[in-house]
Design a protein around this motif. Structure first.
Motif, PDB file in Angstrom:
ATOM      1  N   GLY A   1       0.809  -1.212   0.000  1.00  0.00           N
ATOM      2  CA  GLY A   1       0.000   0.000   0.000  1.00  0.00           C
ATOM      3  C   GLY A   1       0.844   1.265   0.000  1.00  0.00           C
ATOM      4  N   ASN A   2       1.998   1.217   0.677  1.00  0.00           N
ATOM      5  CA  ASN A   2       2.849   2.399   0.747  1.00  0.00           C
ATOM      6  C   ASN A   2       3.647   2.629  -0.514  1.00  0.00           C
ATOM      7  N   VAL A   3       3.855   1.566  -1.280  1.00  0.00           N
ATOM      8  CA  VAL A   3       4.713   1.683  -2.468  1.00  0.00           C
ATOM      9  C   VAL A   3       3.913   2.013  -3.727  1.00  0.00           C
ATOM     10  N   LEU A   4       2.782   1.341  -3.899  1.00  0.00           N
ATOM     11  CA  LEU A   4       2.021   1.463  -5.151  1.00  0.00           C
ATOM     12  C   LEU A   4       1.371   2.834  -5.278  1.00  0.00           C
ATOM     13  N   THR A   5       1.690   3.545  -6.350  1.00  0.00           N
ATOM     14  CA  THR A   5       1.043   4.833  -6.581  1.00  0.00           C
ATOM     15  C   THR A   5      -0.038   4.680  -7.639  1.00  0.00           C
ATOM     16  N   THR A   6      -0.911   5.704  -7.704  1.00  0.00           N
ATOM     17  CA  THR A   6      -1.993   5.687  -8.699  1.00  0.00           C
ATOM     18  C   THR A   6      -1.414   5.639 -10.104  1.00  0.00           C
ATOM     19  N   GLU A   7      -0.369   6.422 -10.318  1.00  0.00           N
ATOM     20  CA  GLU A   7       0.282   6.442 -11.638  1.00  0.00           C
ATOM     21  C   GLU A   7       0.718   5.048 -12.054  1.00  0.00           C
ATOM     22  N   GLN A   8       1.388   4.376 -11.114  1.00  0.00           N
ATOM     23  CA  GLN A   8       1.916   3.048 -11.429  1.00  0.00           C
ATOM     24  C   GLN A   8       0.775   2.075 -11.709  1.00  0.00           C
ATOM     25  N   LEU A   9      -0.283   2.165 -10.906  1.00  0.00           N
ATOM     26  CA  LEU A   9      -1.418   1.265 -11.098  1.00  0.00           C
ATOM     27  C   LEU A   9      -2.027   1.483 -12.479  1.00  0.00           C
ATOM     28  N   THR A  10      -2.126   2.759 -12.865  1.00  0.00           N
ATOM     29  CA  THR A  10      -2.661   3.078 -14.189  1.00  0.00           C
ATOM     30  C   THR A  10      -1.835   2.409 -15.280  1.00  0.00           C
ATOM     31  N   GLN A  11      -0.509   2.479 -15.112  1.00  0.00           N
ATOM     32  CA  GLN A  11       0.371   1.853 -16.098  1.00  0.00           C
ATOM     33  C   GLN A  11       0.171   0.347 -16.144  1.00  0.00           C
ATOM     34  N   LEU A  12       0.030  -0.271 -14.991  1.00  0.00           N
ATOM     35  CA  LEU A  12      -0.165  -1.726 -14.940  1.00  0.00           C
ATOM     36  C   LEU A  12      -1.457  -2.107 -15.657  1.00  0.00           C
ATOM     37  N   ASN A  13      -2.518  -1.321 -15.409  1.00  0.00           N
ATOM     38  CA  ASN A  13      -3.789  -1.598 -16.080  1.00  0.00           C
ATOM     39  C   ASN A  13      -3.622  -1.554 -17.588  1.00  0.00           C
ATOM     40  N   SER A  14      -2.875  -0.546 -18.039  1.00  0.00           N
ATOM     41  CA  SER A  14      -2.696  -0.377 -19.477  1.00  0.00           C
ATOM     42  C   SER A  14      -1.952  -1.566 -20.075  1.00  0.00           C
ATOM     43  N   GLN A  15      -0.981  -2.085 -19.316  1.00  0.00           N
ATOM     44  CA  GLN A  15      -0.243  -3.245 -19.826  1.00  0.00           C
ATOM     45  C   GLN A  15      -1.172  -4.436 -20.047  1.00  0.00           C
ATOM     46  N   VAL A  16      -2.169  -4.572 -19.187  1.00  0.00           N
ATOM     47  CA  VAL A  16      -3.072  -5.712 -19.331  1.00  0.00           C
ATOM     48  C   VAL A  16      -4.065  -5.467 -20.465  1.00  0.00           C
ATOM     49  N   ASP A  17      -4.702  -4.285 -20.453  1.00  0.00           N
ATOM     50  CA  ASP A  17      -5.741  -4.014 -21.439  1.00  0.00           C
ATOM     51  C   ASP A  17      -5.190  -3.761 -22.826  1.00  0.00           C
TER      52      ASP A  17
END
Lengths: 220, 310, 213
Positions: free
Chosen positions: B274-290
């Motif tokens: 929770g302390n490491v993951l940022t919204t930006e990074q999560l957005t990027q991860l989503n994009s990699q999947v979709d």
């Protein structure tokens, strides 16, 4: 359990459930439209195919085993595949429904044709009738009962399966099942299921009565 | 061998897989299956992570799995189970143990009358609203909110910049969203109550998936309910309608876990994530999947390794 | 629409386990369908008034959309394989009941009378005379039920199960045709192979039909 059915009853009789674009009347109409159109298209493909195979005897293997293949098709997969290929339209739904209905029509049409007494065909040939004359004036009329059974079975199957239209955002009674699933509203799910069953059973009764009336003069 | 023996043998043979199937669980896309529950407040027996039916939740689920596995916990993931309305009862019932949730949406589901919008206040409200047997762990810094978007053309045509502007077009616009949004406060109900918005039609589509985005592109819907971490919004130049009255609360990601599995190992591992993951990074991860069509599991594992979490 | 062949190569493990899970669900449903339908069919066959009722109820059950049955079972057995199997069994039960009754009907009355005249007890006659003669029609039912079951398992993806069906929802969410195509092909293959094996089984179980040829 009893609560569920009581609420279902309330939902079915309430006037507001029936009106509007998400109302039962509209969804029912959509569902019937999808089912009838899909069966019609399937008949346009399956009847000529079944008649041809029955008349010429070629491709019998296909006619007999098409049902197995058709039954094996996963409707979800088919709908998704056509959706991904062709975009958001009713095409995926109709492709899946037609693919489901054609085998039943072909198999029953073929069965009807093979049930025709070969002596009758011989007699017709002896009288000088040509191939297509035999097909339309002798074989087809005699095969009609089984052909009609095939159409009836196909329609019932399609009615039950037309719920898949809701998988890709369209209407019909499947909408109640899908929305009910998402909202965990079991009354809606049960309502959709009950309505589909009622429509299917009603159509089945209607058509089989019609069949009996049409062919009542024939020997059993 | 006579027929009777053959039949008897077949019957016996058939019952073995049948009985085995009853005791086995469900095989998920990643090849894992379900696991039975452990003791109270202990993750020793393994933890089953369930996820809802949209990409980001699956990425989060596999991120949880990666960090828990690193901490020595046996993990199974059951992805793509359905909507919150389906998944939370499964959590209560014990079919799953842990779920990545969103503060605002979860609070709205458990306590619809609660109007908190600050993360701290919401966390307290959540703890109070928890059904017995479940608890929320500390929320992470990454957040993903619902948003309502229109195409640039629609925004220009009707002069739309905020959600309040929608009320000026009552009865004219069609909204597309997942079916459950029709009954949610952060959805049709709230838009009506807070902004007085009434739509011409509500189209049941999906959660920020191909149906709702396709419909928005095609013009089948005027307004779409999407998630702020979806890169398609920027890519298509869609306009996010602003929310001056704070109908849509901040949605930090918060783990929802069954009491029986919540122990310090789990708490520490998830807090670290929770302390490491940022919204930006999560957005990027989503994009990699979709967009890149990578598997959520692979994307999550790569991220975890890269950031020293696994 | 193109296939990403490398995806297939990377996912052979997943595909194998999904296929096994898929098959397991389908076969379990056929097994329980048989278990319940065989005694029910005997009752329907022997007791006239119950026959219409049992066949009528099963016909109505068959028209209920499979997705609805799965969803309605959720409060009963949750997001588990049990829910999937119960749902599938409803449909296999209908098909097997219909065919078994038809099969028992097809046994010539004279044969049954001959068995009775020879002093064969009713249960023994049922097991050694009626069922073997009804076997071809019953096996046709088993084939239909198996193929149908294999196709229906995918619908359970909407309740978190679904075997190969999970490939469909996954591909759908990501706009990714490859898993969908693979899922459709594998499902059909599974059904075709199962059907062929059952045909072979029927051939083995009915030697007297072979002798006639």
């Amino acid at each position: 359990m009893f609560e569920l059915f009581k609420n279902l009853g309330k939902w079915l009789v309430s006037g507001s459930s029936w009106s509007g674009s998400d109302g039962i009347a509209h969804r029912l109409a959509e569902h019937l439209q999808y089912s009838l159109l899909a069966t019609l298209i399937a008949a346009a493909i399956g009847l000529p195919l079944g008649l041809l195979i029955g008349h010429t005897g070629k491709g019998a293997f296909l006619a007999i085993n098409l049902s197995s293949f058709g039954r094996a098709l996963p409707t979800v997969g088919l709908v998704v595949l056509v959706f991904l290929a062709g975009g958001l339209s009713m095409l995926p739904v109709y492709v899946a429904l037609v693919a489901l209905a054609v085998p039943a029509i072909v198999t029953n049409t073929y069965a009807g044709m093979t049930a025709v007494d070969p002596d009758v065909k011989d007699a017709a040939r002896g009288q000088g009738m040509r191939g297509h004359q035999i097909l339309f004036q002798v074989e087809l009329p005699l095969a009609l009962p089984l052909i009609m059974t095939g159409l009836r079975l196909a329609l019932i199957q399609v009615v039950a399966t037309a719920t898949i239209a809701a998988y890709v955002s369209f209407g019909g009674l499947g909408r109640y099942v899908f929305d009910g699933l998402a909202q965990r509203d079991l009354v809606q799910v049960l309502g959709g299921a009950v309505l589909v069953a009622v429509v299917a059973v009603a159509l089945d009764l209607l058509l089989s009565t019609l069949q009996r009336l049409l062919f009542r003069h024939r020997a059993a | 061998m006579n027929r009777r023996t053959l039949l008897g043998g077949l019957f016996a043979a058939a019952s073995v897989p049948a009985l085995a199937a009853c005791s086995s669980g469900i095989t998920s896309l990643d090849g894992s299956g379900t696991t039975s529950g452990g003791g109270s407040g202990s993750s020793k027996g393994g933890v089953t992570i369930g996820t809802a039916n949209f990409t980001e939740n699956q990425v989060l689920g596999y991120l949880y799995a990666a960090v828990l596995q690193q901490a020595g916990v046996k993990v199974k993931v059951r992805p793509n189970l359905g909507t919150r309305e389906i998944v939370i009862p499964a959590l209560k019932g014990g079919d799953i143990d842990l779920l990545p949730e969103y503060q605002g949406a979860l609070l709205n589901y458990l306590a619809p009358k609660d109007n908190s919008s600050e993360p701290g206040t919401m966390q307290n409200a959540l703890t109070l609203a928890m059904p017995s047997g479940l608890q929320v762990l500390p929320y992470g810094q990454a957040a993903d909110s619902d948003c309502f978007v229109v195409t640039r053309a629609t925004a220009r045509k009707y002069g739309l910049t905020t959600l309040a502007d929608l009320a000026k077009q009552n009865g004219k616009l069609v909204i597309g969203a997942a079916p459950e949004v029709k009954k949610r406060r952060v959805g049709a109900i709230g838009l009506k109550d807070v902004y007085g918005v009434e739509f011409k039609e509500f189209k049941s589509l999906d959660s920020d998936g191909p149906l709702v985005k396709g419909a928005l592109k095609k013009g089948d819907v005027d307004v779409a309910n999407l998630f702020t971490t979806d890169t398609d919004i920027a890519a298509n130049d869609w306009v996010v309608l602003t929310d001056p009255k704070n109908l849509i609360p901040s949605q930090h990601i918060v783990p929802l876990i069954a009491d029986r599995k919540a122990d310090d190992t789990v708490r520490k591992a998830l807090a670290k994530l929770g302390n490491v993951l940022t919204t930006e990074q999560l957005t990027q991860l989503n994009s990699q999947v979709d967009n890149d069509k990578k598997d959520p599991e692979d994307v999550a594992n790569a991220y975890a390794k890269q950031h020293g979490l696994a | 629409m193109t296939i990403d062949w490398s995806w297939i190569g990377d996912h052979t493990d997943d595909l194998t386990s999904l296929t096994i899970s898929h098959l397991q669900a389908a076969l379990t449903a056929v097994f329980f369908g048989l278990l319940i339908s065989l005694p029910l069919a005997v009752i329907a066959h022997r007791i006239r008034p119950l026959r219409g009722f049992l066949l009528g109820v099963s016909n109505v059950l068959f028209t209920i959309p499979s997705i609805a049955i799965f969803v309605l079972l959720l409060p009963v057995s949750g997001l588990t394989r049990t829910t999937t199997v119960i749902g599938l069994t409803v449909y296999t039960l209908v098909v097997l009941l219909r065919n078994t009754v038809e099969g028992l009907d097809s046994v010539p009355a004279k044969t049954k009378e001959a068995a009775k005249a020879m002093g064969t007890r009713p249960l023994r006659a049922l097991l050694t005379v009626e069922f073997p003669l009804a076997l071809p029609v019953i096996m046709a039912g088993v084939r239909i039920a198996t193929v149908m079951s294999i196709s229906l398992v995918s619908v359970a993806t909407y309740i978190g199960d679904g075997g190969l069906g999970q490939l469909f929802t996954d591909g759908f969410q990501r706009d990714f045709p490859t898993p969908v195509i693979v899922g459709v092909v594998l499902t059909i293959l599974l059904a075709v192979v199962a059907d062929a094996l059952l045909v072979a089984l029927q051939y083995v179980l009915t030697p007297w039909r072979r002798r006639r040829a």
